[in-house]
Every structure is written in structure tokens, then in C-alpha cells.
Motif scaffolding. Structure first.
Motif, PDB file in Angstrom:
ATOM      1  N   GLN A  64      -3.642  34.053 -17.524  1.00 41.86           N
ATOM      2  CA  GLN A  64      -4.961  33.452 -16.897  1.00 41.86           C
ATOM      3  C   GLN A  64      -5.797  32.326 -16.724  1.00 41.86           C
ATOM      4  OE1 GLN A  64      -6.853  37.559 -17.660  1.00 41.86           O
ATOM      5  NE2 GLN A  64      -5.164  38.706 -17.492  1.00 41.86           N
ATOM      6  N   ASN A  65      -5.717  31.664 -17.692  1.00 43.87           N
ATOM      7  CA  ASN A  65      -6.169  30.673 -18.280  1.00 43.87           C
ATOM      8  C   ASN A  65      -5.590  30.547 -19.216  1.00 43.87           C
ATOM      9  OD1 ASN A  65      -8.791  28.849 -18.387  1.00 43.87           O
ATOM     10  ND2 ASN A  65      -9.369  30.161 -20.102  1.00 43.87           N
ATOM     11  N   TYR A  67      -6.666  25.881 -21.548  1.00 44.82           N
ATOM     12  CA  TYR A  67      -7.492  24.468 -22.054  1.00 44.82           C
ATOM     13  C   TYR A  67      -6.831  23.580 -21.934  1.00 44.82           C
ATOM     14  CZ  TYR A  67     -11.637  22.238 -23.612  1.00 44.82           C
ATOM     15  OH  TYR A  67     -13.064  21.429 -23.852  1.00 44.82           O
ATOM     16  N   ILE A  92      -5.291  29.186 -12.493  1.00 43.75           N
ATOM     17  CA  ILE A  92      -6.384  28.121 -12.586  1.00 43.75           C
ATOM     18  C   ILE A  92      -7.036  27.937 -11.417  1.00 43.75           C
ATOM     19  CG2 ILE A  92      -6.562  25.512 -13.398  1.00 43.75           C
ATOM     20  CD1 ILE A  92      -3.382  24.879 -14.228  1.00 43.75           C
ATOM     21  N   HIS A  94      -9.502  30.433 -11.211  1.00 43.90           N
ATOM     22  CA  HIS A  94      -9.891  31.845 -10.903  1.00 43.90           C
ATOM     23  C   HIS A  94     -11.216  31.911 -10.904  1.00 43.90           C
ATOM     24  CE1 HIS A  94     -10.900  36.004  -9.793  1.00 43.90           C
ATOM     25  NE2 HIS A  94      -9.312  36.119  -9.541  1.00 43.90           N
ATOM     26  N   ARG A  97     -13.257  32.269 -13.526  1.00 42.19           N
ATOM     27  CA  ARG A  97     -13.413  31.834 -14.607  1.00 42.19           C
ATOM     28  C   ARG A  97     -15.155  30.873 -13.996  1.00 42.19           C
ATOM     29  NH1 ARG A  97     -11.874  33.272 -19.217  1.00 42.19           N
ATOM     30  NH2 ARG A  97     -13.159  31.008 -19.411  1.00 42.19           N
ATOM     31  N   GLU A 103     -16.508  26.692 -14.985  1.00 38.44           N
ATOM     32  CA  GLU A 103     -15.836  26.101 -15.146  1.00 38.44           C
ATOM     33  C   GLU A 103     -15.659  25.122 -13.275  1.00 38.44           C
ATOM     34  OE1 GLU A 103     -11.499  27.266 -15.375  1.00 38.44           O
ATOM     35  OE2 GLU A 103     -12.259  28.012 -17.366  1.00 38.44           O
ATOM     36  N   LYS A 111      -7.057  20.633 -16.024  1.00 36.68           N
ATOM     37  CA  LYS A 111      -6.256  21.870 -15.868  1.00 36.68           C
ATOM     38  C   LYS A 111      -5.359  22.281 -14.988  1.00 36.68           C
ATOM     39  CE  LYS A 111      -9.892  25.611 -18.259  1.00 36.68           C
ATOM     40  NZ  LYS A 111      -9.798  26.653 -18.563  1.00 36.68           N
TER      41      LYS A 111
END
Ligand code: PGA
Length: 256
Positions: A64-65, A67, A92, A94, A97, A103, A111
Motif C-alpha cells: 500500500q506504500n 519509502y 503510491i 493514495h 497518504r 505526502e 517514490k
């Protein structure tokens, strides 16, 4: 033609045990569909276990993500490089986020670059807020999100990206603002146009654009019937394995 993508974004639901039970139940009631790719995006915690249990001909995994640094002193983070061999895709940018974890556009750009550096396919989420929509700023927002995220990528990379159009006002609002398919069509066309402006029409044809926002087994057909809508990112409705199986079946009937 690429396979239609049906992605379950479980968000922060299910512990490892629950994820594992879901997988075995879903597995029991679904078959392999040649024209579909079904993707499950559990939390980081369950990814390792599901990677061992999943039938890779039937389901792919997504994180879901992640770094953007490959390793280092970044307490609490998981890198794209650590996901290699476990997932095919990484979601990436979302909106949750962007909103809850601050983000910003440059971070999302980094990312996307990190995903390609580590041979993973980004599912890049873009979309406008309700206020931006009401102020007629949808195109500007989409333009800014796209141009920043795709900066520094080669045409070969862009060709493989998945763009999930997720209008923020339409996420998890099963009884509220359901997005009208005609409205979604306009934005999908605009995304495609923007990519062709940046990378040419041949690349734009290859990019897979999908829709997400309160999709369920009743609405999936109307979104997948849109021109150039090649899949869906499903949140709430994917938490029930029978409902998610119904979504998969509807997509299968359209594409078989
Ligand atoms: P939803 O979530 O289907 O619950 O609206 C979609 C998403 O946020 O990816």
C-alpha cells in the motif's frame, strides 16, 4: 490488450490471521481468468505470509506504500527494495497518504522513481478534493499530480505505470457522492491526453488507467464499460471476500 486489473486495497484492515483466512476463502470461490489480473494489497505485516500462501497464477500482491530510500536510518519505514520478490505492484500517493501523512508531490515523484529503480510497478493514485472539484480545478490538479510524478521517467517506464483515478470526494462514500461514469470518462480522457502530451500517443495507449472510489459489485460494470478504463482499485467493498469475488466475476463477464 493488457489484462483488466481488479485490486483490493485493504487499507488498515485484517491482521495476518484474518488476511490468510480471507485469501483461502477467496481462492476457493474464484478461478483463474485469462483477461483479468486480481491484486491484493494487505498491510506490510501480512505481505510476507500471503506471498507464501498465494497462488501466483491467480493473485498478485501489492504493497500500500513504501519509502523512497533503499535503506538507512528511517525508523518505521519499509523500502521498495525490501518488497522485491514479494509484490509486483506498490500503491503510491493514495489520497489517505497525501492527507494523513503529508505526502507531497516531490515525495510521490521520488517514490515512483524508487519503484522503478527496484523493478516494481507503481499504481499511482491521483484525484481532486471536493473543494477543487467545485472550483473547477480538477484538470489543473490532475495535471500537476501527473507531471510531477512522471518527471524523470523514461518512456519505457511510463508505458508500464498504472494510474488510478480516485476522486477524493468519491472515496468510501457508498451513500454520498457516487461518481457518475460520464464524469469519470472526462477525467480518464484528460489523463490520457496529458500522458500523450508528455510522452506521445503510443506511450499513452499503453498506460493502464483504472478507477477507484466506492466501487462495488453493482457499480463495477458501469466503470469498466468506460472507454479506456482498464480496471478498478476497490477499498471498502474488497473487505468482504464474497463481494470482492462478485466484483471479479462482473469484470470477467465484461472481458471474457
Ligand atoms: P473505497 O476506497 O472503495 O472504499 O472508496 C478506494 C480507495 O481508497 O482506494
Amino acid at each position: 490488450m493488457k489484462k483488466t486489473l481488479i485490486i483490493a486495497n485493504w487499507k488498515m484492515h485484517f491482521n495476518t490471521h484474518q488476511a490468510s483466512i480471507y485469501l483461502s476463502r477467496l481462492n476457493r470461490i474464484t478461478s483463474i481468468h485469462r483477461n483479468l489480473e486480481v491484486v491484493l494489497a494487505p498491510t506490510f505485516l501480512s505481505l510476507g505470509q500471503l506471498a507464501q500462501e498465494v497462488d501466483p497464477r491467480k493473485f498478485k500482491l501489492a504493497a500500500q506504500n513504501a519509502y523512497f530510500k533503499d535503506e538507512g536510518a528511517y525508523t518505521g519505514e519499509v523500502s521498495f527494495s525490501m518488497l522485491q520478490g514479494i509484490v509486483k505492484y506498490v500503491i503510491i500517493g493514495h489520497s489517505e497518504r497525501r492527507i494523513y501523512f503529508n505526502e507531497d508531490l516531490p515525495m510521490i515523484r521520488d517514490k515512483v522513481a524508487a519503484a522503478y529503480r527496484n523493478k516494481l510497478i507503481p499504481i499511482l493514485c491521483i484525484g481532486e478534493t471536493k473543494a477543487e472539484r467545485l472550483a473547477n480545478e480538477t484538470k489543473r490538479v490532475i495535471h500537476d499530480q501527473l507531471t510531477t510524478a512522471l518527471a524523470n521517467l523514461t518512456s519505457e517506464e511510463v508505458r508500464t505505470i498504472v494510474i488510478a483515478y480516485e476522486p477524493i470526494w468519491a472515496i468510501s462514500t457508498f451513500e454520498g457522492d457516487i461518481a457518475k461514469p460520464q464524469e469519470i470518462q472526462k477525467v480518464i480522457d484528460y489523463i490520457s491526453y496529458q500522458i500523450s502530451e508528455l510522452y506521445g500517443s503510443r506511450v499513452a495507449q499503453d498506460v493502464q488507467i483504472i478507477y477507484g472510489g466506492s466501487v462495488n459489485s453493482s457499480s463495477i460494470t458501469s466503470y469498466l464499460a468506460l472507454d479506456n478504463c482498464q480496471g478498478s482499485l476497490v477499498g471498502g467493498a474488497s473487505l468482504n471476500y464474497e463481494e470482492f469475488a462478485n466484483i471479479i466475476n462482473k469484470a470477467y463477464l465484461l472481458r471474457k
